[in-house]
Motif scaffolding. Structure first.
Motif, mmCIF file in Angstrom:
data_model
loop_
_atom_site.group_PDB
_atom_site.id
_atom_site.type_symbol
_atom_site.label_atom_id
_atom_site.label_comp_id
_atom_site.label_asym_id
_atom_site.label_seq_id
_atom_site.Cartn_x
_atom_site.Cartn_y
_atom_site.Cartn_z
ATOM 1 N N LEU A 46 -11.903 8.675 -8.084
ATOM 2 C CA LEU A 46 -11.554 10.162 -8.376
ATOM 3 C C LEU A 46 -12.232 11.151 -7.433
ATOM 4 C CD1 LEU A 46 -11.700 10.041 -12.227
ATOM 5 C CD2 LEU A 46 -9.666 9.327 -10.773
ATOM 6 N N GLN A 47 -11.224 11.728 -6.590
ATOM 7 C CA GLN A 47 -11.956 12.655 -5.542
ATOM 8 C C GLN A 47 -11.253 13.898 -5.716
ATOM 9 O OE1 GLN A 47 -11.793 10.759 -1.661
ATOM 10 N NE2 GLN A 47 -12.554 12.531 -0.655
ATOM 11 N N ARG A 48 -12.116 15.066 -5.168
ATOM 12 C CA ARG A 48 -11.545 16.452 -5.404
ATOM 13 C C ARG A 48 -12.160 17.045 -4.040
ATOM 14 N NH1 ARG A 48 -14.233 20.182 -9.523
ATOM 15 N NH2 ARG A 48 -16.051 19.997 -8.069
ATOM 16 N N ALA A 49 -11.011 17.616 -3.344
ATOM 17 C CA ALA A 49 -11.379 18.541 -2.026
ATOM 18 C C ALA A 49 -11.488 19.899 -2.676
ATOM 19 C CB ALA A 49 -10.131 18.330 -1.263
ATOM 20 N N GLY A 73 0.725 -1.175 0.047
ATOM 21 C CA GLY A 73 0.168 0.110 0.059
ATOM 22 C C GLY A 73 0.888 1.325 0.185
ATOM 23 N N LEU A 74 0.565 2.221 -0.891
ATOM 24 C CA LEU A 74 1.510 3.478 -0.994
ATOM 25 C C LEU A 74 0.527 4.648 -1.366
ATOM 26 C CD1 LEU A 74 4.194 4.532 -1.429
ATOM 27 C CD2 LEU A 74 4.045 3.910 -3.979
ATOM 28 N N THR A 75 0.767 5.676 -0.364
ATOM 29 C CA THR A 75 0.083 6.875 -0.587
ATOM 30 C C THR A 75 0.828 8.161 -0.519
ATOM 31 O OG1 THR A 75 -2.024 5.930 0.680
ATOM 32 C CG2 THR A 75 -1.762 8.424 0.471
ATOM 33 N N LEU A 131 2.762 -4.202 -5.145
ATOM 34 C CA LEU A 131 1.725 -3.277 -4.687
ATOM 35 C C LEU A 131 0.279 -3.442 -5.288
ATOM 36 C CD1 LEU A 131 2.117 -0.525 -3.408
ATOM 37 C CD2 LEU A 131 2.096 0.537 -5.528
ATOM 38 N N HIS A 132 -0.766 -3.382 -4.145
ATOM 39 C CA HIS A 132 -2.126 -3.575 -4.467
ATOM 40 C C HIS A 132 -2.825 -2.452 -4.625
ATOM 41 C CE1 HIS A 132 -1.776 -7.887 -4.653
ATOM 42 N NE2 HIS A 132 -1.029 -7.895 -3.389
ATOM 43 N N SER A 133 -2.404 -1.389 -3.823
ATOM 44 C CA SER A 133 -3.329 -0.023 -3.288
ATOM 45 C C SER A 133 -2.169 1.077 -3.854
ATOM 46 C CB SER A 133 -3.776 -0.059 -2.113
ATOM 47 O OG SER A 133 -4.537 1.000 -1.704
ATOM 48 N N LEU A 134 -2.753 1.982 -4.481
ATOM 49 C CA LEU A 134 -1.941 3.379 -4.777
ATOM 50 C C LEU A 134 -2.724 4.545 -4.862
ATOM 51 C CD1 LEU A 134 0.484 4.684 -5.618
ATOM 52 C CD2 LEU A 134 -0.135 4.268 -8.075
ATOM 53 N N GLU A 135 -2.582 5.272 -3.937
ATOM 54 C CA GLU A 135 -3.271 6.785 -3.898
ATOM 55 C C GLU A 135 -2.361 7.924 -3.988
ATOM 56 O OE1 GLU A 135 -5.899 9.398 -0.674
ATOM 57 O OE2 GLU A 135 -5.820 7.312 -0.288
ATOM 58 N N LEU A 136 -2.619 8.669 -5.240
ATOM 59 C CA LEU A 136 -1.722 9.731 -5.287
ATOM 60 C C LEU A 136 -2.700 11.315 -5.092
ATOM 61 C CD1 LEU A 136 -0.198 8.544 -8.646
ATOM 62 C CD2 LEU A 136 0.688 8.558 -6.565
ATOM 63 N N ARG A 137 -2.180 12.030 -4.590
ATOM 64 C CA ARG A 137 -2.725 13.295 -4.119
ATOM 65 C C ARG A 137 -2.012 14.461 -4.783
ATOM 66 N NH1 ARG A 137 -4.023 12.729 2.387
ATOM 67 N NH2 ARG A 137 -5.114 10.456 2.254
ATOM 68 N N GLY A 138 -2.653 15.286 -5.467
ATOM 69 C CA GLY A 138 -1.827 16.320 -6.089
ATOM 70 C C GLY A 138 -2.718 17.651 -6.204
ATOM 71 N N SER A 149 -6.463 -1.362 -6.644
ATOM 72 C CA SER A 149 -6.923 -0.301 -6.299
ATOM 73 C C SER A 149 -6.197 0.896 -6.573
ATOM 74 C CB SER A 149 -7.029 -0.303 -4.536
ATOM 75 O OG SER A 149 -8.033 0.978 -4.221
ATOM 76 N N LEU A 150 -6.823 2.032 -7.093
ATOM 77 C CA LEU A 150 -6.026 3.432 -7.578
ATOM 78 C C LEU A 150 -7.037 4.366 -6.936
ATOM 79 C CD1 LEU A 150 -3.979 4.996 -8.850
ATOM 80 C CD2 LEU A 150 -5.325 4.784 -10.967
ATOM 81 N N THR A 151 -6.685 5.392 -6.354
ATOM 82 C CA THR A 151 -7.338 6.599 -5.705
ATOM 83 C C THR A 151 -6.493 7.819 -6.334
ATOM 84 O OG1 THR A 151 -8.147 5.530 -4.172
ATOM 85 C CG2 THR A 151 -8.033 7.964 -4.081
ATOM 86 N N VAL A 152 -7.207 8.835 -6.850
ATOM 87 C CA VAL A 152 -6.426 10.041 -7.627
ATOM 88 C C VAL A 152 -7.083 11.105 -6.792
ATOM 89 C CG1 VAL A 152 -5.599 11.434 -9.310
ATOM 90 C CG2 VAL A 152 -5.914 8.929 -9.661
#
Length: 854
Positions: free
Chosen positions: A850-853, A773-775, A799-806, A825-828
């Motif tokens: 895909l998520q936006r703050a 898992g990598l964030t 690696l099964h789970s990746l979350e990238l925040r930008g 699993s991929l979260t952007v």
């Protein structure tokens, strides 16, 4: 065959880490009685969702299950299934196919029936065979001989012969081995080896009689009676240790042992340990420190043994029909378990049985686990000692309950009851009263003062001090909080009378105690059975003239306390007994060397910590809102470079405004805290500017969050055992350097919201090659794109789970991630909008978010 290890093997599969990663939803369901498909689906729904379905029609159950399992890959285990009709399983299969889910969902069934189910199920089945002699000897030896003890040659020879007679069944090996652990006399071993039970031709009878050998060899009749009573529970019940002991006490099966200075509860705990040692109880769950047994269960065959021994006294009815109720024989102990039955006629029958059946007069135990809404009279239950009305659907108890003069145990949990009748005060022999999950009950009758035998009381609402103070036999009170009331002395006087209190105690509103002399009246140190104590002041504001140090000085704990919490103490230094972690009673100093957990919270003015060096069992330390502390060293220890504690496993530092150093004159290294520290959490400590973990250290989990002054993590080279690393919201962090050469243990890594960080360590994916898992991100806003993830392709198999925040102006993702072929699993996540124009495509991805703050 029962006892061959089907459930154990299924549990091993169910809990395997690879299974955890492969399936989105996992559910385990015991199906030890035949049920129709609707009932089975309802049980599956409850197991998956954690609540009962709103409707139990086939169409609605399928629809609701599909909602919960849609697009998810699930594993469902149906354990100990008995229904072997092919049509039943064909119908079940067709129903589950209609529950559309992710490809690869699986249902695993364990059963003793060889001919169960459809042809396809038979083709996929895996019949288990007995273990080899070598495997059997290993299991038997682990149970029959103490750890590290070499068996005597004579006993080993006899033991190997006994092992051969167990036919490769792990259950028998555990039970017979556990029994023989109590004996070193070869004659006893020979007697077991030469027993005629091994000659029985019927395999089931042979196993049952073999289990009886363990029962027959229990050390006393008390243990035998206690075990026999356990058939009152339905199969697969996870039995609570505390409840078992209370039930045995209520029936008079256990008594206090004055010669050994043991109370009934202690004797009951010894009995449970005997039954665990003899493997008649299994699946033991212990407290968080692994010391005290909390729960246990019985194997189905062991439950059958208990049932056969008690069949003339105990009757356990599961989803009973009206005919079952009409034919209840003369027994002493009766239990109704009605999870699915909502039949009004059934409810009426149960009520009528209690009110009119003459057999009810002789009952000693009555369990009703389910809805029986009709209020009924207790007048017929003249001999009742145990009354357990779990989920009983009434708001008021009949006054006749006060006439149950033999009642020792009363459980009204999860009922909508609003008031207790005044007549409850006539239950002079009542030992246990359980009112948990009775959320409508908020008043207690004054007559409860008369419950002079009450030892255990558990409710959602605190019972008033003036009532509690009269319950002089009380051992356990939950909620375990006694509030000190202003001026009139209420609280301290009541506490002084409760000489037998055990377990947990929280003393709140301590600002209302006027002097040390009043505090001493509580005689806390004399309550030897207390093992968890919390001291609470209600506020830390406007406390210039408060006498907290004096009051706490008079509240010395018992010497055997294991957990100590102090909240909102306003003094600049703790009293002497806290600073030394040693009580002084009449000139005799006793160290608090049983302590395993300490919490100091909201003690804003404290300038120094207590001494922890001489606490050999201290595992967990939490320091929170200690605003005046600048380092973690006690003022009693100066110039020492010894670690803070030799035994500490977990340290949590929260909101420490002035904390700069672990120890003056030494780098901020885990080595300075404890040589065996495993978990370290640092949150919102703004004065910490540097961490240096260059020395080898066995730390497993490190979390650094909201440390806005942290500029550099100089090194984590020594942390080669890390499994989890989180660095978040450290807004001054410029660098993370000197990673370990190899850290194959690290499974999850999170580096997020560090807004001055412009790059990641270039060797990161060489060091952490087995991440699952990598964030990452966001980092400096000055960057035009996500920092390079060069080398991340080395994680392709793990690696099964990746979350990238930008940021929204980053218009592409790192191209290196397209090589991550195991990613599921991929979260952007971006701060204000999605600037990324396209996403790479993976065939392995099952979850894309895909998520936006804003």
């Amino acid at each position: 065959m029962g006892g061959i290890g089907k459930t154990t093997l299924a549990k091993s599969v169910f809990n395997n880490p690879k299974i955890q990663q492969h399936f989105d939803v996992k559910s385990w369901l015991c199906v030890s009685v035949k049920v129709d498909i609707n009932t089975l689906l309802a049980k599956i729904y409850e197991s998956v969702v954690g609540e009962k379905p709103k409707s139990e029609t086939m169409a609605n159950l399928v629809r609701d299950l599909e909602k919960k399992l849609e697009a998810k890959r699930y594993l469902l285990v149906l354990d100990d299934v008995w229904d072997e009709e092919r049509l039943y399983w064909e119908d079940f299969r067709s129903v589950m196919i209609n529950v559309k889910s992710q490809i690869g969902s699986s249902i695993l069934v364990t059963t003793r029936k060889l001919d169960i189910g459809t042809k396809a199920m038979a083709m996929d089945s895996c019949p288990l065979k007995g273990l080899s002699n070598n495997h059997c000897w290993y299991i038997f030896k682990e149970r029959a001989f103490l750890e590290g003890q070499s068996p005597q040659p004579e006993l080993e020879e006899i033991g190997r012969d006994i092992v051969k007679k167990c036919c490769g069944l792990p259950l028998l090996l555990n039970v017979i081995g556990g029994m023989l652990q109590n004996y070193s006399d070869p004659e006893k071993w020979l007697a077991i080896k030469n027993s005629k039970v091994w000659d029985l031709e019927d395999e089931r009878e042979r196993v049952q009689k073999s289990l009886e050998l363990s029962f027959d060899n229990l050390p006393n009749s008390m243990a035998k009676q206690c075990f026999t009573y356990c058939s009152i529970f339905e199969k697969d019940t996870l039995m609570e240790r505390e409840e078992l002991v209370q039930l045995w006490m209520a029936l008079g099966l256990i008594q206090s042992d004055e010669e050994r200075n043991k109370e009934m509860e202690d004797v009951g705990n010894d009995i449970i340990q005997i039954l665990v040692t003899n493997s008649l109880f299994q699946d033991v769950k212990r407290d968080e420190y692994g010391h005290i047994i909390s729960y246990c269960s019985m194997h189905d065959l062991v439950h059958d043994l208990s049932l056969s021994l008690s069949k003339h006294e105990n009757l356990c009815l599961v989803d009973a029909t009206n005919d079952d109720i009409a034919c209840i024989p003369q027994v002493k102990h009766l239990a109704f378990y009605e999870e699915e039955n909502e039949d009004d006629e059934f409810n009426a029958r149960v009520s009528m049985f209690i009110e009119r059946n003459t057999m009810a007069r002789s009952l000693h135990t009555l369990f009703i686990n389910g809805e029986v809404e009709k209020k009924f009279s207790f007048q017929r239950l003249k001999c009742i000692r145990i009354l357990k009305l779990n989920g009983y659907g009434i708001k008021k108890l009949d006054d006749s309950i006060g006439g149950l003069v033999h009642l020792r145990y009363l459980k009204l949990s999860s009922t909508p009851i609003r008031v207790l009748p005044e007549s409850i005060g006539k239950l002079y022999h009542l030992q246990t009263l359980k009112l948990q999950n009775c959320y409508h009950l908020n008043k207690f009758p004054e007559s409860m003062k008369n419950l002079i035998s009450l030892r255990f009381c558990k409710s959602e609402e605190s019972i008033p001090n003036n009532i509690v103070g009269q319950l002089t036999s009380l051992r356990t009170l939950m909620p375990n909080s006694l509030g000190m009331l202003r001026n009139d002395g209420h609280g301290i006087k009541e506490l002084s009378r409760l000489k037998h209190l055990s377990g947990k105690l929280c003393i709140s509103n301590l600002e209302n105690i006027s002097s040390k002399q009043d505090a001493v009246m509580a005689d806390l140190s004399g309550k030897k059975k207390l093992n968890e104590i919390e001291f609470n002041w209600s506020t830390n504001y406007g406390v210039d003239h408060r006498n907290d140090k004096e009051v706490l000085g008079g509240l010395q704990t018992p010497g055997g306390v294991k957990i100590l919490r102090i909240r909102r103490f306003s003094g600049d230094n703790f009293p002497e007994w806290v600073m030394k972690m040693a009580i002084n009673i009449q000139g005799k100093e006793t160290p608090l060397d049983k302590l395993v957990e300490i919490t100091l919270s909201g003690c804003w003015s404290c300038l120094s910590l207590p001494t922890f060096e001489h606490l050999p069992h201290l595992w967990d330390l939490k320091l929170e809102n200690m605003d005046s502390l600048t380092c973690l060293r006690s003022s009693n220890v100066t110039g020492s470079t010894k670690p803070l504690s030799p035994s500490l496993r977990s340290l949590r530092l929260y909101n420490m405004k002035r904390l700069e150093k672990w120890i003056d004159g030494a780098p901020n290294s885990s080595k300075m805290i404890s040589p065996v520290l495993q978990s370290f959490v640092i949150r919102h400590c703004p004065k910490i500017i540097l961490l240096d973990e260059c020395h080898p250290h066995p730390l497993v989990s490190l979390e650094i969050l909201g440390c806005n002054g942290l500029v550099s993590i100089n090194s984590i080279q020594g942390l080669t055992s890390l499994e989890s690393l989180e660095i978040s919201y450290c807004q001054s962090l410029l660098e993370i350097s000197n990673l370990p050469n190899q850290c194959h243990s690290l499974k999850t890594l999170q580096i997020t919201d560090c807004y001055k960080l412009t790059s990641l360590p270039h060797e990161m994916f060489d060091c952490f090659a087995f991440l699952s898992g990598l964030t990452l991100g966001p980092f400096s806003k000055e960057l035009d794109s996500f920092p390079s993830l060069q080398g991340v392709e080395k994680l392709r198999n793990h690696l099964h789970s990746l979350e990238l925040r930008g940021w929204d102006h980053w218009d592409s993702m790192p191209e290196e991630i397209q090589h991550l072929t195991s990613l599921t699993s991929l979260t952007v996540f971006t701060i204000s909008g999605f600037g990324m124009r396209e996403l790479p495509m993976w065939s392995s991805i099952r979850h894309l978010r895909l998520q936006r703050a804003k």
